[in-house]
Design an enzyme around this catalytic site. Structure first.
Site, short mmCIF file in Angstrom:
data_model
loop_
_atom_site.label_atom_id
_atom_site.label_comp_id
_atom_site.label_asym_id
_atom_site.label_seq_id
_atom_site.Cartn_x
_atom_site.Cartn_y
_atom_site.Cartn_z
N CYS A 129 63.88 55.10 -34.94
CA CYS A 129 62.89 54.20 -35.68
C CYS A 129 62.32 54.82 -36.85
CB CYS A 129 61.72 54.13 -34.68
SG CYS A 129 62.26 52.93 -32.93
N HIS A 176 55.23 51.65 -38.24
CA HIS A 176 56.43 50.80 -37.50
C HIS A 176 55.96 49.89 -36.57
CE1 HIS A 176 59.78 50.76 -35.18
NE2 HIS A 176 59.39 51.46 -34.14
N ASN A 178 60.47 45.23 -31.87
CA ASN A 178 60.64 46.58 -32.29
C ASN A 178 62.04 46.54 -32.99
OD1 ASN A 178 61.45 49.11 -32.83
ND2 ASN A 178 60.39 49.81 -31.05
O1 UT7 Z 1 59.81 52.35 -31.36
C1 UT7 Z 1 59.84 53.53 -30.70
C2 UT7 Z 1 58.60 53.98 -30.11
N1 UT7 Z 1 58.41 52.94 -28.85
C3 UT7 Z 1 57.20 52.88 -28.65
O2 UT7 Z 1 56.43 53.25 -29.24
C4 UT7 Z 1 56.78 52.21 -27.48
C5 UT7 Z 1 55.65 52.78 -26.85
N2 UT7 Z 1 55.45 52.32 -25.23
C6 UT7 Z 1 54.74 50.94 -25.10
O3 UT7 Z 1 54.66 50.13 -26.19
C7 UT7 Z 1 54.13 50.53 -24.00
O4 UT7 Z 1 54.07 51.71 -23.20
C8 UT7 Z 1 54.76 49.30 -23.31
C9 UT7 Z 1 54.86 48.15 -23.72
C10 UT7 Z 1 56.33 49.67 -22.98
C11 UT7 Z 1 54.55 49.38 -21.88
O5 UT7 Z 1 52.78 49.06 -21.68
P1 UT7 Z 1 52.10 49.87 -20.71
O6 UT7 Z 1 50.62 49.18 -20.99
O7 UT7 Z 1 52.11 51.12 -21.24
O8 UT7 Z 1 52.61 49.40 -19.49
P2 UT7 Z 1 53.02 50.44 -18.29
O9 UT7 Z 1 54.34 50.90 -18.67
O10 UT7 Z 1 52.07 51.65 -17.89
O11 UT7 Z 1 53.27 49.42 -17.12
C12 UT7 Z 1 51.99 48.58 -16.63
C13 UT7 Z 1 52.70 47.66 -15.50
C14 UT7 Z 1 53.68 48.41 -14.57
O12 UT7 Z 1 53.51 47.79 -13.27
P3 UT7 Z 1 52.41 48.71 -12.28
O13 UT7 Z 1 53.09 50.04 -11.80
O14 UT7 Z 1 51.30 48.85 -12.80
O15 UT7 Z 1 52.23 47.68 -10.91
C15 UT7 Z 1 54.92 47.74 -14.97
O16 UT7 Z 1 55.90 47.61 -13.90
O17 UT7 Z 1 53.22 46.76 -15.92
C16 UT7 Z 1 54.33 46.30 -15.71
N3 UT7 Z 1 55.33 46.09 -16.38
C17 UT7 Z 1 55.62 44.63 -16.65
N4 UT7 Z 1 55.10 43.53 -16.10
C18 UT7 Z 1 55.40 42.42 -16.70
C19 UT7 Z 1 55.98 46.82 -17.15
N5 UT7 Z 1 57.06 45.96 -18.07
C20 UT7 Z 1 56.46 44.62 -17.64
C21 UT7 Z 1 56.84 43.28 -18.19
N6 UT7 Z 1 56.42 42.34 -17.43
N7 UT7 Z 1 57.77 43.06 -19.08
#
Ligand code: UT7
Length: 326
Positions: free
Chosen positions: A112, A254, A283
């Site tokens: 990216c 980005h 993204n």
């Molecule tokens: O371009 C290169 C760089 N990329 C990035 O910069 C991306 C960086 N990361 C992010 O943007 C975020 O970490 C995400 C959007 C990927 C995830 O958001 P988050 O607030 O960090 O969520 P998390 O991974 O901590 O997940 C929280 C909860 C989990 O459930 P539990 O364990 O709390 O029960 C996940 O299983 O959300 C759940 N979850 C979802 N729920 C519904 C993860 N994906 C989904 C989904 N729909 N699509």
């Protein structure tokens, strides 16, 4: 000597995949995706479209916007993590598709952050009088390396391409490129990667069953790194140039996640003029910053002399910030 961006372009496939479409594919909701990422929809290429097709369409648009023809170009650089094939480079395929005469062509692999790596490299090559007019493209078909059964990643990505025509003029004396901070740290490479099908883990039927040819990401760790790396490199660029956040016409981070964009803006003390397109495209990796630049340019929101701060973050891990003058 003057080196300037003479034209911009972008291209996204027609087909739109909304969050409501994704609700039917994996266990997710529009509410979760919007509140955690800001993404509402993304564009998805069909199976017969290659990254070079997206790239060529964006390149054609940038040439048109620069009022130049393919024969004016003597350097083609494509940033992509989804090349058409391991070899030849996607840049040579784009060169052929656009009818650009024989010249230096190569790809950049900085995920990216690739467009900003490309700006640095292209600017240095033009400044060293090695070439006159470059076509720099950021293009990715991420839908082809997405695990559509993994809700934690499949809601994030979209396909697209953006392009800049960057040329040297020996008669003038201004430069679009003011300063940059560019880096990478391979120690955290496992946070975000496509584990197969390169030389370390060749293609296999088992690998496909395990989705090794698709993106895996430690979301929270990547998120934290993205915020700290982008905000600190932006701060260093502003400090070393003596430019304050209030002097910026636009900040273009980005477009990975609206919350990351807001966190970086807050750390820099920027409240307005942060450009956001993540809701409409998701993204798009290498394409994302160039899409923003092209939208601003085509909508008449960039004026000669405007200061623009860009920042990117991606697999590698790689990151960069650049201060540019329009
Ligand atoms: O371009 C290169 C760089 N990329 C990035 O910069 C991306 C960086 N990361 C992010 O943007 C975020 O970490 C995400 C959007 C990927 C995830 O958001 P988050 O607030 O960090 O969520 P998390 O991974 O901590 O997940 C929280 C909860 C989990 O459930 P539990 O364990 O709390 O029960 C996940 O299983 O959300 C759940 N979850 C979802 N729920 C519904 C993860 N994906 C989904 C989904 N729909 N699509």
């Amino acid at each position: 000597m003057s080196i300037r961006i003479l034209g911009t372009g972008h291209y996204v496939p027609e087909k739109i995949l909304t969050n409501f479409d994704l609700e039917k594919m994996v266990d997710t909701t529009d509410e979760w995706i919007v509140s955690r990422t800001g993404i509402r929809e993304r564009h998805i290429a069909d199976a017969g479209t290659a990254t070079s097709d997206l790239a060529a369409a964006a390149g054609r648009a940038a040439l048109e916007s620069a009022n130049l023809t393919p024969k004016d170009i003597d350097l083609v650089v494509v940033s992509t993590l989804t090349p058409d094939m391991p070899t030849p480079s996607t840049s040579t395929i784009v060169q052929r598709k656009l009818g650009i005469p024989p010249c230096m062509c190569f790809d950049i692999a900085a995920a990216c952050t690739g467009l900003l790596y490309g700006i640095d490299v292209v600017h240095a090559m033009l400044a060293a009088h090695q070439r006159k007019c470059a076509l720099l493209i950021g293009a990715d078909k991420l839908s082809g390396v997405t695990n559509w059964t993994d809700r934690s990643t499949c809601v994030l990505f979209g396909d697209g391409a953006s392009a800049l025509v960057i040329c040297r003029d020996n008669e003038k004396d201004d430069d679009f490129y003011i300063a940059s901070e560019i880096s990478a740290d391979g120690n955290d490479a496992d946070f975000l990667k496509i584990p197969g099908f390169g030389s370390a883990c060749p293609a296999s039927a088992e690998g496909i069953a395990q989705h090794l040819n698709t993106i895996t990401m430690n979301g929270p760790k990547t998120y934290q790194k993205a915020v700290t790396a982008m905000s600190s490199s932006c701060k260093r660029v502003l400090e070393k140039t003596g430019v304050s956040a209030s002097q910026l016409r636009w900040a273009i981070p980005h477009q990975a996640n609206d919350r990351i964009i807001s966190a970086v803006a807050e750390r820099l003390g920027i409240s307005d003029n942060i450009y956001r397109s993540v809701a409409r495209y998701g993204n798009t990796s290498s394409a994302s910053i160039g899409i923003c630049l092209d939208e601003l340019n085509k909508n008449g929101k960039l004026h000669r002399g405007d200061l623009i701060l860009t920042a990117a973050f991606g697999a590698g891990l790689t990151w960069a910030a650049q201060l540019l003058r329009w």
